[in-house]
Design a protein around this motif. Structure first.
Motif, PDB file in Angstrom:
ATOM      1  N   LEU A  55      26.984 -23.817  -4.398  1.00 40.95           N
ATOM      2  CA  LEU A  55      26.911 -24.480  -5.699  1.00 40.95           C
ATOM      3  C   LEU A  55      28.162 -24.093  -6.477  1.00 40.95           C
ATOM      4  O   LEU A  55      28.394 -22.908  -6.714  1.00 40.95           O
ATOM      5  CB  LEU A  55      25.680 -23.998  -6.485  1.00 40.95           C
ATOM      6  N   ASN A  56      28.975 -25.074  -6.839  1.00 43.06           N
ATOM      7  CA  ASN A  56      30.212 -24.796  -7.568  1.00 43.06           C
ATOM      8  C   ASN A  56      30.014 -25.093  -9.048  1.00 43.06           C
ATOM      9  O   ASN A  56      29.681 -26.221  -9.411  1.00 43.06           O
ATOM     10  CB  ASN A  56      31.349 -25.645  -7.002  1.00 43.06           C
ATOM     11  N   TYR A  57      30.256 -24.080  -9.873  1.00 47.77           N
ATOM     12  CA  TYR A  57      30.027 -24.211 -11.318  1.00 47.77           C
ATOM     13  C   TYR A  57      31.320 -24.489 -12.065  1.00 47.77           C
ATOM     14  O   TYR A  57      32.296 -23.749 -11.914  1.00 47.77           O
ATOM     15  CB  TYR A  57      29.403 -22.917 -11.873  1.00 47.77           C
ATOM     16  N   PHE A  58      31.293 -25.549 -12.889  1.00 47.51           N
ATOM     17  CA  PHE A  58      32.428 -25.888 -13.755  1.00 47.51           C
ATOM     18  C   PHE A  58      31.958 -25.836 -15.204  1.00 47.51           C
ATOM     19  O   PHE A  58      30.966 -26.474 -15.562  1.00 47.51           O
ATOM     20  CB  PHE A  58      32.959 -27.286 -13.420  1.00 47.51           C
ATOM     21  N   GLN A  59      32.673 -25.078 -15.993  1.00 47.40           N
ATOM     22  CA  GLN A  59      32.291 -24.938 -17.398  1.00 47.40           C
ATOM     23  C   GLN A  59      32.921 -26.060 -18.212  1.00 47.40           C
ATOM     24  O   GLN A  59      34.122 -26.327 -18.108  1.00 47.40           O
ATOM     25  CB  GLN A  59      32.781 -23.593 -17.929  1.00 47.40           C
ATOM     26  N   ILE A  60      32.099 -26.729 -19.027  1.00 45.24           N
ATOM     27  CA  ILE A  60      32.652 -27.801 -19.875  1.00 45.24           C
ATOM     28  C   ILE A  60      32.598 -27.431 -21.348  1.00 45.24           C
ATOM     29  O   ILE A  60      33.301 -28.014 -22.165  1.00 45.24           O
ATOM     30  CB  ILE A  60      31.939 -29.152 -19.644  1.00 45.24           C
ATOM     31  N   ALA A  61      31.747 -26.485 -21.701  1.00 50.52           N
ATOM     32  CA  ALA A  61      31.679 -25.969 -23.071  1.00 50.52           C
ATOM     33  C   ALA A  61      30.959 -24.639 -22.958  1.00 50.52           C
ATOM     34  O   ALA A  61      30.453 -24.293 -21.886  1.00 50.52           O
ATOM     35  CB  ALA A  61      30.912 -26.916 -23.978  1.00 50.52           C
ATOM     36  N   GLU A  62      30.906 -23.932 -24.079  1.00 52.59           N
ATOM     37  CA  GLU A  62      30.230 -22.648 -24.028  1.00 52.59           C
ATOM     38  C   GLU A  62      28.772 -22.853 -23.581  1.00 52.59           C
ATOM     39  O   GLU A  62      28.067 -23.707 -24.134  1.00 52.59           O
ATOM     40  CB  GLU A  62      30.261 -21.992 -25.414  1.00 52.59           C
ATOM     41  N   HIS A  63      28.356 -22.152 -22.583  1.00 50.03           N
ATOM     42  CA  HIS A  63      26.984 -22.200 -22.076  1.00 50.03           C
ATOM     43  C   HIS A  63      26.605 -23.528 -21.407  1.00 50.03           C
ATOM     44  O   HIS A  63      25.442 -23.767 -21.147  1.00 50.03           O
ATOM     45  CB  HIS A  63      25.971 -21.881 -23.179  1.00 50.03           C
ATOM     46  N   SER A  64      27.568 -24.417 -21.169  1.00 49.53           N
ATOM     47  CA  SER A  64      27.277 -25.729 -20.574  1.00 49.53           C
ATOM     48  C   SER A  64      28.113 -25.941 -19.314  1.00 49.53           C
ATOM     49  O   SER A  64      29.327 -25.737 -19.334  1.00 49.53           O
ATOM     50  CB  SER A  64      27.594 -26.857 -21.565  1.00 49.53           C
ATOM     51  N   PHE A  65      27.449 -26.405 -18.259  1.00 48.88           N
ATOM     52  CA  PHE A  65      28.100 -26.468 -16.947  1.00 48.88           C
ATOM     53  C   PHE A  65      27.775 -27.752 -16.191  1.00 48.88           C
ATOM     54  O   PHE A  65      26.680 -28.304 -16.334  1.00 48.88           O
ATOM     55  CB  PHE A  65      27.644 -25.276 -16.081  1.00 48.88           C
ATOM     56  N   LEU A  66      28.738 -28.165 -15.378  1.00 44.91           N
ATOM     57  CA  LEU A  66      28.468 -29.156 -14.342  1.00 44.91           C
ATOM     58  C   LEU A  66      28.441 -28.401 -13.022  1.00 44.91           C
ATOM     59  O   LEU A  66      29.239 -27.479 -12.810  1.00 44.91           O
ATOM     60  CB  LEU A  66      29.551 -30.237 -14.310  1.00 44.91           C
ATOM     61  N   VAL A  67      27.535 -28.787 -12.151  1.00 43.46           N
ATOM     62  CA  VAL A  67      27.385 -28.084 -10.873  1.00 43.46           C
ATOM     63  C   VAL A  67      27.616 -29.079  -9.741  1.00 43.46           C
ATOM     64  O   VAL A  67      26.951 -30.115  -9.680  1.00 43.46           O
ATOM     65  CB  VAL A  67      25.972 -27.468 -10.749  1.00 43.46           C
ATOM     66  N   ASP A  68      28.561 -28.769  -8.880  1.00 48.73           N
ATOM     67  CA  ASP A  68      28.854 -29.618  -7.732  1.00 48.73           C
ATOM     68  C   ASP A  68      28.034 -29.119  -6.545  1.00 48.73           C
ATOM     69  O   ASP A  68      28.258 -28.018  -6.046  1.00 48.73           O
ATOM     70  CB  ASP A  68      30.363 -29.547  -7.445  1.00 48.73           C
ATOM     71  N   LEU A  69      27.088 -29.930  -6.122  1.00 53.93           N
ATOM     72  CA  LEU A  69      26.263 -29.555  -4.963  1.00 53.93           C
ATOM     73  C   LEU A  69      26.946 -30.065  -3.698  1.00 53.93           C
ATOM     74  O   LEU A  69      27.663 -31.054  -3.744  1.00 53.93           O
ATOM     75  CB  LEU A  69      24.869 -30.182  -5.080  1.00 53.93           C
ATOM     76  N   PRO A  70      26.737 -29.426  -2.566  1.00 56.07           N
ATOM     77  CA  PRO A  70      27.405 -29.874  -1.340  1.00 56.07           C
ATOM     78  C   PRO A  70      26.972 -31.281  -0.956  1.00 56.07           C
ATOM     79  O   PRO A  70      25.830 -31.665  -1.185  1.00 56.07           O
ATOM     80  CB  PRO A  70      26.962 -28.884  -0.279  1.00 56.07           C
ATOM     81  N   GLY A  71      27.900 -32.022  -0.365  1.00 61.57           N
ATOM     82  CA  GLY A  71      27.551 -33.346   0.124  1.00 61.57           C
ATOM     83  C   GLY A  71      26.521 -33.210   1.235  1.00 61.57           C
ATOM     84  O   GLY A  71      26.663 -32.358   2.095  1.00 61.57           O
ATOM     85  N   TYR A  72      25.506 -34.038   1.225  1.00 61.71           N
ATOM     86  CA  TYR A  72      24.522 -33.942   2.298  1.00 61.71           C
ATOM     87  C   TYR A  72      24.686 -35.117   3.246  1.00 61.71           C
ATOM     88  O   TYR A  72      25.365 -36.081   2.945  1.00 61.71           O
ATOM     89  CB  TYR A  72      23.099 -33.859   1.749  1.00 61.71           C
ATOM     90  N   GLY A  73      24.063 -34.995   4.413  1.00 64.95           N
ATOM     91  CA  GLY A  73      24.139 -36.081   5.369  1.00 64.95           C
ATOM     92  C   GLY A  73      25.089 -35.818   6.515  1.00 64.95           C
ATOM     93  O   GLY A  73      25.235 -36.644   7.394  1.00 64.95           O
ATOM     94  N   TYR A  74      25.725 -34.668   6.489  1.00 68.22           N
ATOM     95  CA  TYR A  74      26.565 -34.304   7.614  1.00 68.22           C
ATOM     96  C   TYR A  74      25.781 -33.375   8.528  1.00 68.22           C
ATOM     97  O   TYR A  74      25.231 -32.380   8.090  1.00 68.22           O
ATOM     98  CB  TYR A  74      27.820 -33.564   7.129  1.00 68.22           C
ATOM     99  N   ALA A  75      25.761 -33.676   9.817  1.00 70.77           N
ATOM    100  CA  ALA A  75      25.025 -32.834  10.756  1.00 70.77           C
ATOM    101  C   ALA A  75      25.909 -31.710  11.292  1.00 70.77           C
ATOM    102  O   ALA A  75      25.509 -30.953  12.167  1.00 70.77           O
ATOM    103  CB  ALA A  75      24.492 -33.684  11.906  1.00 70.77           C
ATOM    104  N   LYS A  76      27.122 -31.607  10.738  1.00 67.44           N
ATOM    105  CA  LYS A  76      28.097 -30.656  11.267  1.00 67.44           C
ATOM    106  C   LYS A  76      27.744 -29.194  11.027  1.00 67.44           C
ATOM    107  O   LYS A  76      28.208 -28.318  11.718  1.00 67.44           O
ATOM    108  CB  LYS A  76      29.447 -30.894  10.590  1.00 67.44           C
ATOM    109  N   VAL A  77      26.936 -28.954   9.998  1.00 65.05           N
ATOM    110  CA  VAL A  77      26.660 -27.584   9.605  1.00 65.05           C
ATOM    111  C   VAL A  77      25.698 -26.934  10.599  1.00 65.05           C
ATOM    112  O   VAL A  77      24.716 -27.555  10.993  1.00 65.05           O
ATOM    113  CB  VAL A  77      25.999 -27.592   8.208  1.00 65.05           C
ATOM    114  N   PRO A  78      25.970 -25.710  11.029  1.00 62.91           N
ATOM    115  CA  PRO A  78      25.042 -25.028  11.945  1.00 62.91           C
ATOM    116  C   PRO A  78      23.634 -24.911  11.348  1.00 62.91           C
ATOM    117  O   PRO A  78      23.481 -24.830  10.130  1.00 62.91           O
ATOM    118  CB  PRO A  78      25.662 -23.642  12.115  1.00 62.91           C
ATOM    119  N   GLY A  79      22.634 -24.907  12.216  1.00 60.68           N
ATOM    120  CA  GLY A  79      21.235 -24.907  11.788  1.00 60.68           C
ATOM    121  C   GLY A  79      20.873 -23.851  10.769  1.00 60.68           C
ATOM    122  O   GLY A  79      20.189 -24.132   9.781  1.00 60.68           O
TER     123      GLY A  79
END
Ligand code: GDP
Length: 196
Positions: A62-86
């Motif tokens: 989960l990647n956190y980006f701050q846009i204001a004090e105490h306020s964040f946008l969170v980038d979640l990983p893209g899903y749908g790729y089977a490449k990641v180990p189990g």
């Protein structure tokens, strides 16, 4: 809210690593390659996004980006790729479900879908799951520049019709990072969630 100077704060791999100073956050989800990074860049002008979210091996965080004090946008990983180990996939699914089910500061989810491939199984699951937590979900039908106005509008209406059963918890709009369609509309939705 001024989204123009978002800065990368941190990546979290465990629920225990989430920032304690957050009072409100909105998370971005979507299938890999749908255009999530581009949408985040278009909305926020985050210059460090590509580096932080696209580094191999870090995409499960989960990647956190701050846009204001105490306020964040969170980038979640893209899903749908089977490449990641189990094992990593299992860890990620557990972390994501715990995040969505328990994170008090989470105000809503922005779901990125390629307008040419909307409502795939993963998207449907995400929508059903998020709304079952009584959390709102706002959908960006991105790459809208790939379709002419007529087909883009008819896809929008069709997706809206299919999701009408969720009522006010789900909203949908056209978006394009390429020609800047829908940036203001997306920001207004984020504002409504952050201000609430
Ligand atoms: P992510 O994997 O969801 O983060 O997707 P990216 O943001 O990296 O985008 C995947 C590909 O789609 C890249 O080649 C982008 O240039 C392209 N792309 C993303 N958004 C748009 C858009 O609005 N219009 C067009 N035409 N291409 C886009």
């Amino acid at each position: 809210m001024n989204y123009n100077n978002a800065i990368f704060l941190k990546s979290a791999n465990l629920i225990t690593q989430l920032p304690t100073e957050s009072r409100a956050e909105v998370a971005f989800a979507g299938r890999s390659n749908a255009g999530k990074s581009s949408a985040l860049n278009a909305i926020t002008n985050i210059r460090s996004l590509a580096r932080t979210s696209k580094t191999p091996g870090r995409t499960q965080l989960l990647n956190y980006f701050q846009i204001a004090e105490h306020s964040f946008l969170v980038d979640l990983p893209g899903y749908g790729y089977a490449k990641v180990p189990g094992a990593i996939q299992a860890h990620w699914e557990q972390t994501l479900s715990e995040y969505i089910e328990t994170r008090q500061e989470l105000r809503g989810i922005v779901l990125i879908m390629d307008i040419r491939h909307p409502l795939k199984a993963f998207d449907q699951q995400m929508i059903a799951w998020v709304t079952s937590q009584n959390l709102p979900i706002h959908i960006l039908l991105t790459k809208a520049d790939k379709l002419k106005r007529g087909p883009a509008m008819s896809t929008l209406l069709q997706v809206q019709r299919e999701l009408a059963k969720y009522g006010d918890l789900v909203s949908v709009q056209l978006f394009s990072s390429l020609n800047a369609t829908g940036i203001d509309e997306a920001r207004l939705k984020l504002d409504s969630w952050f201000i609430d």
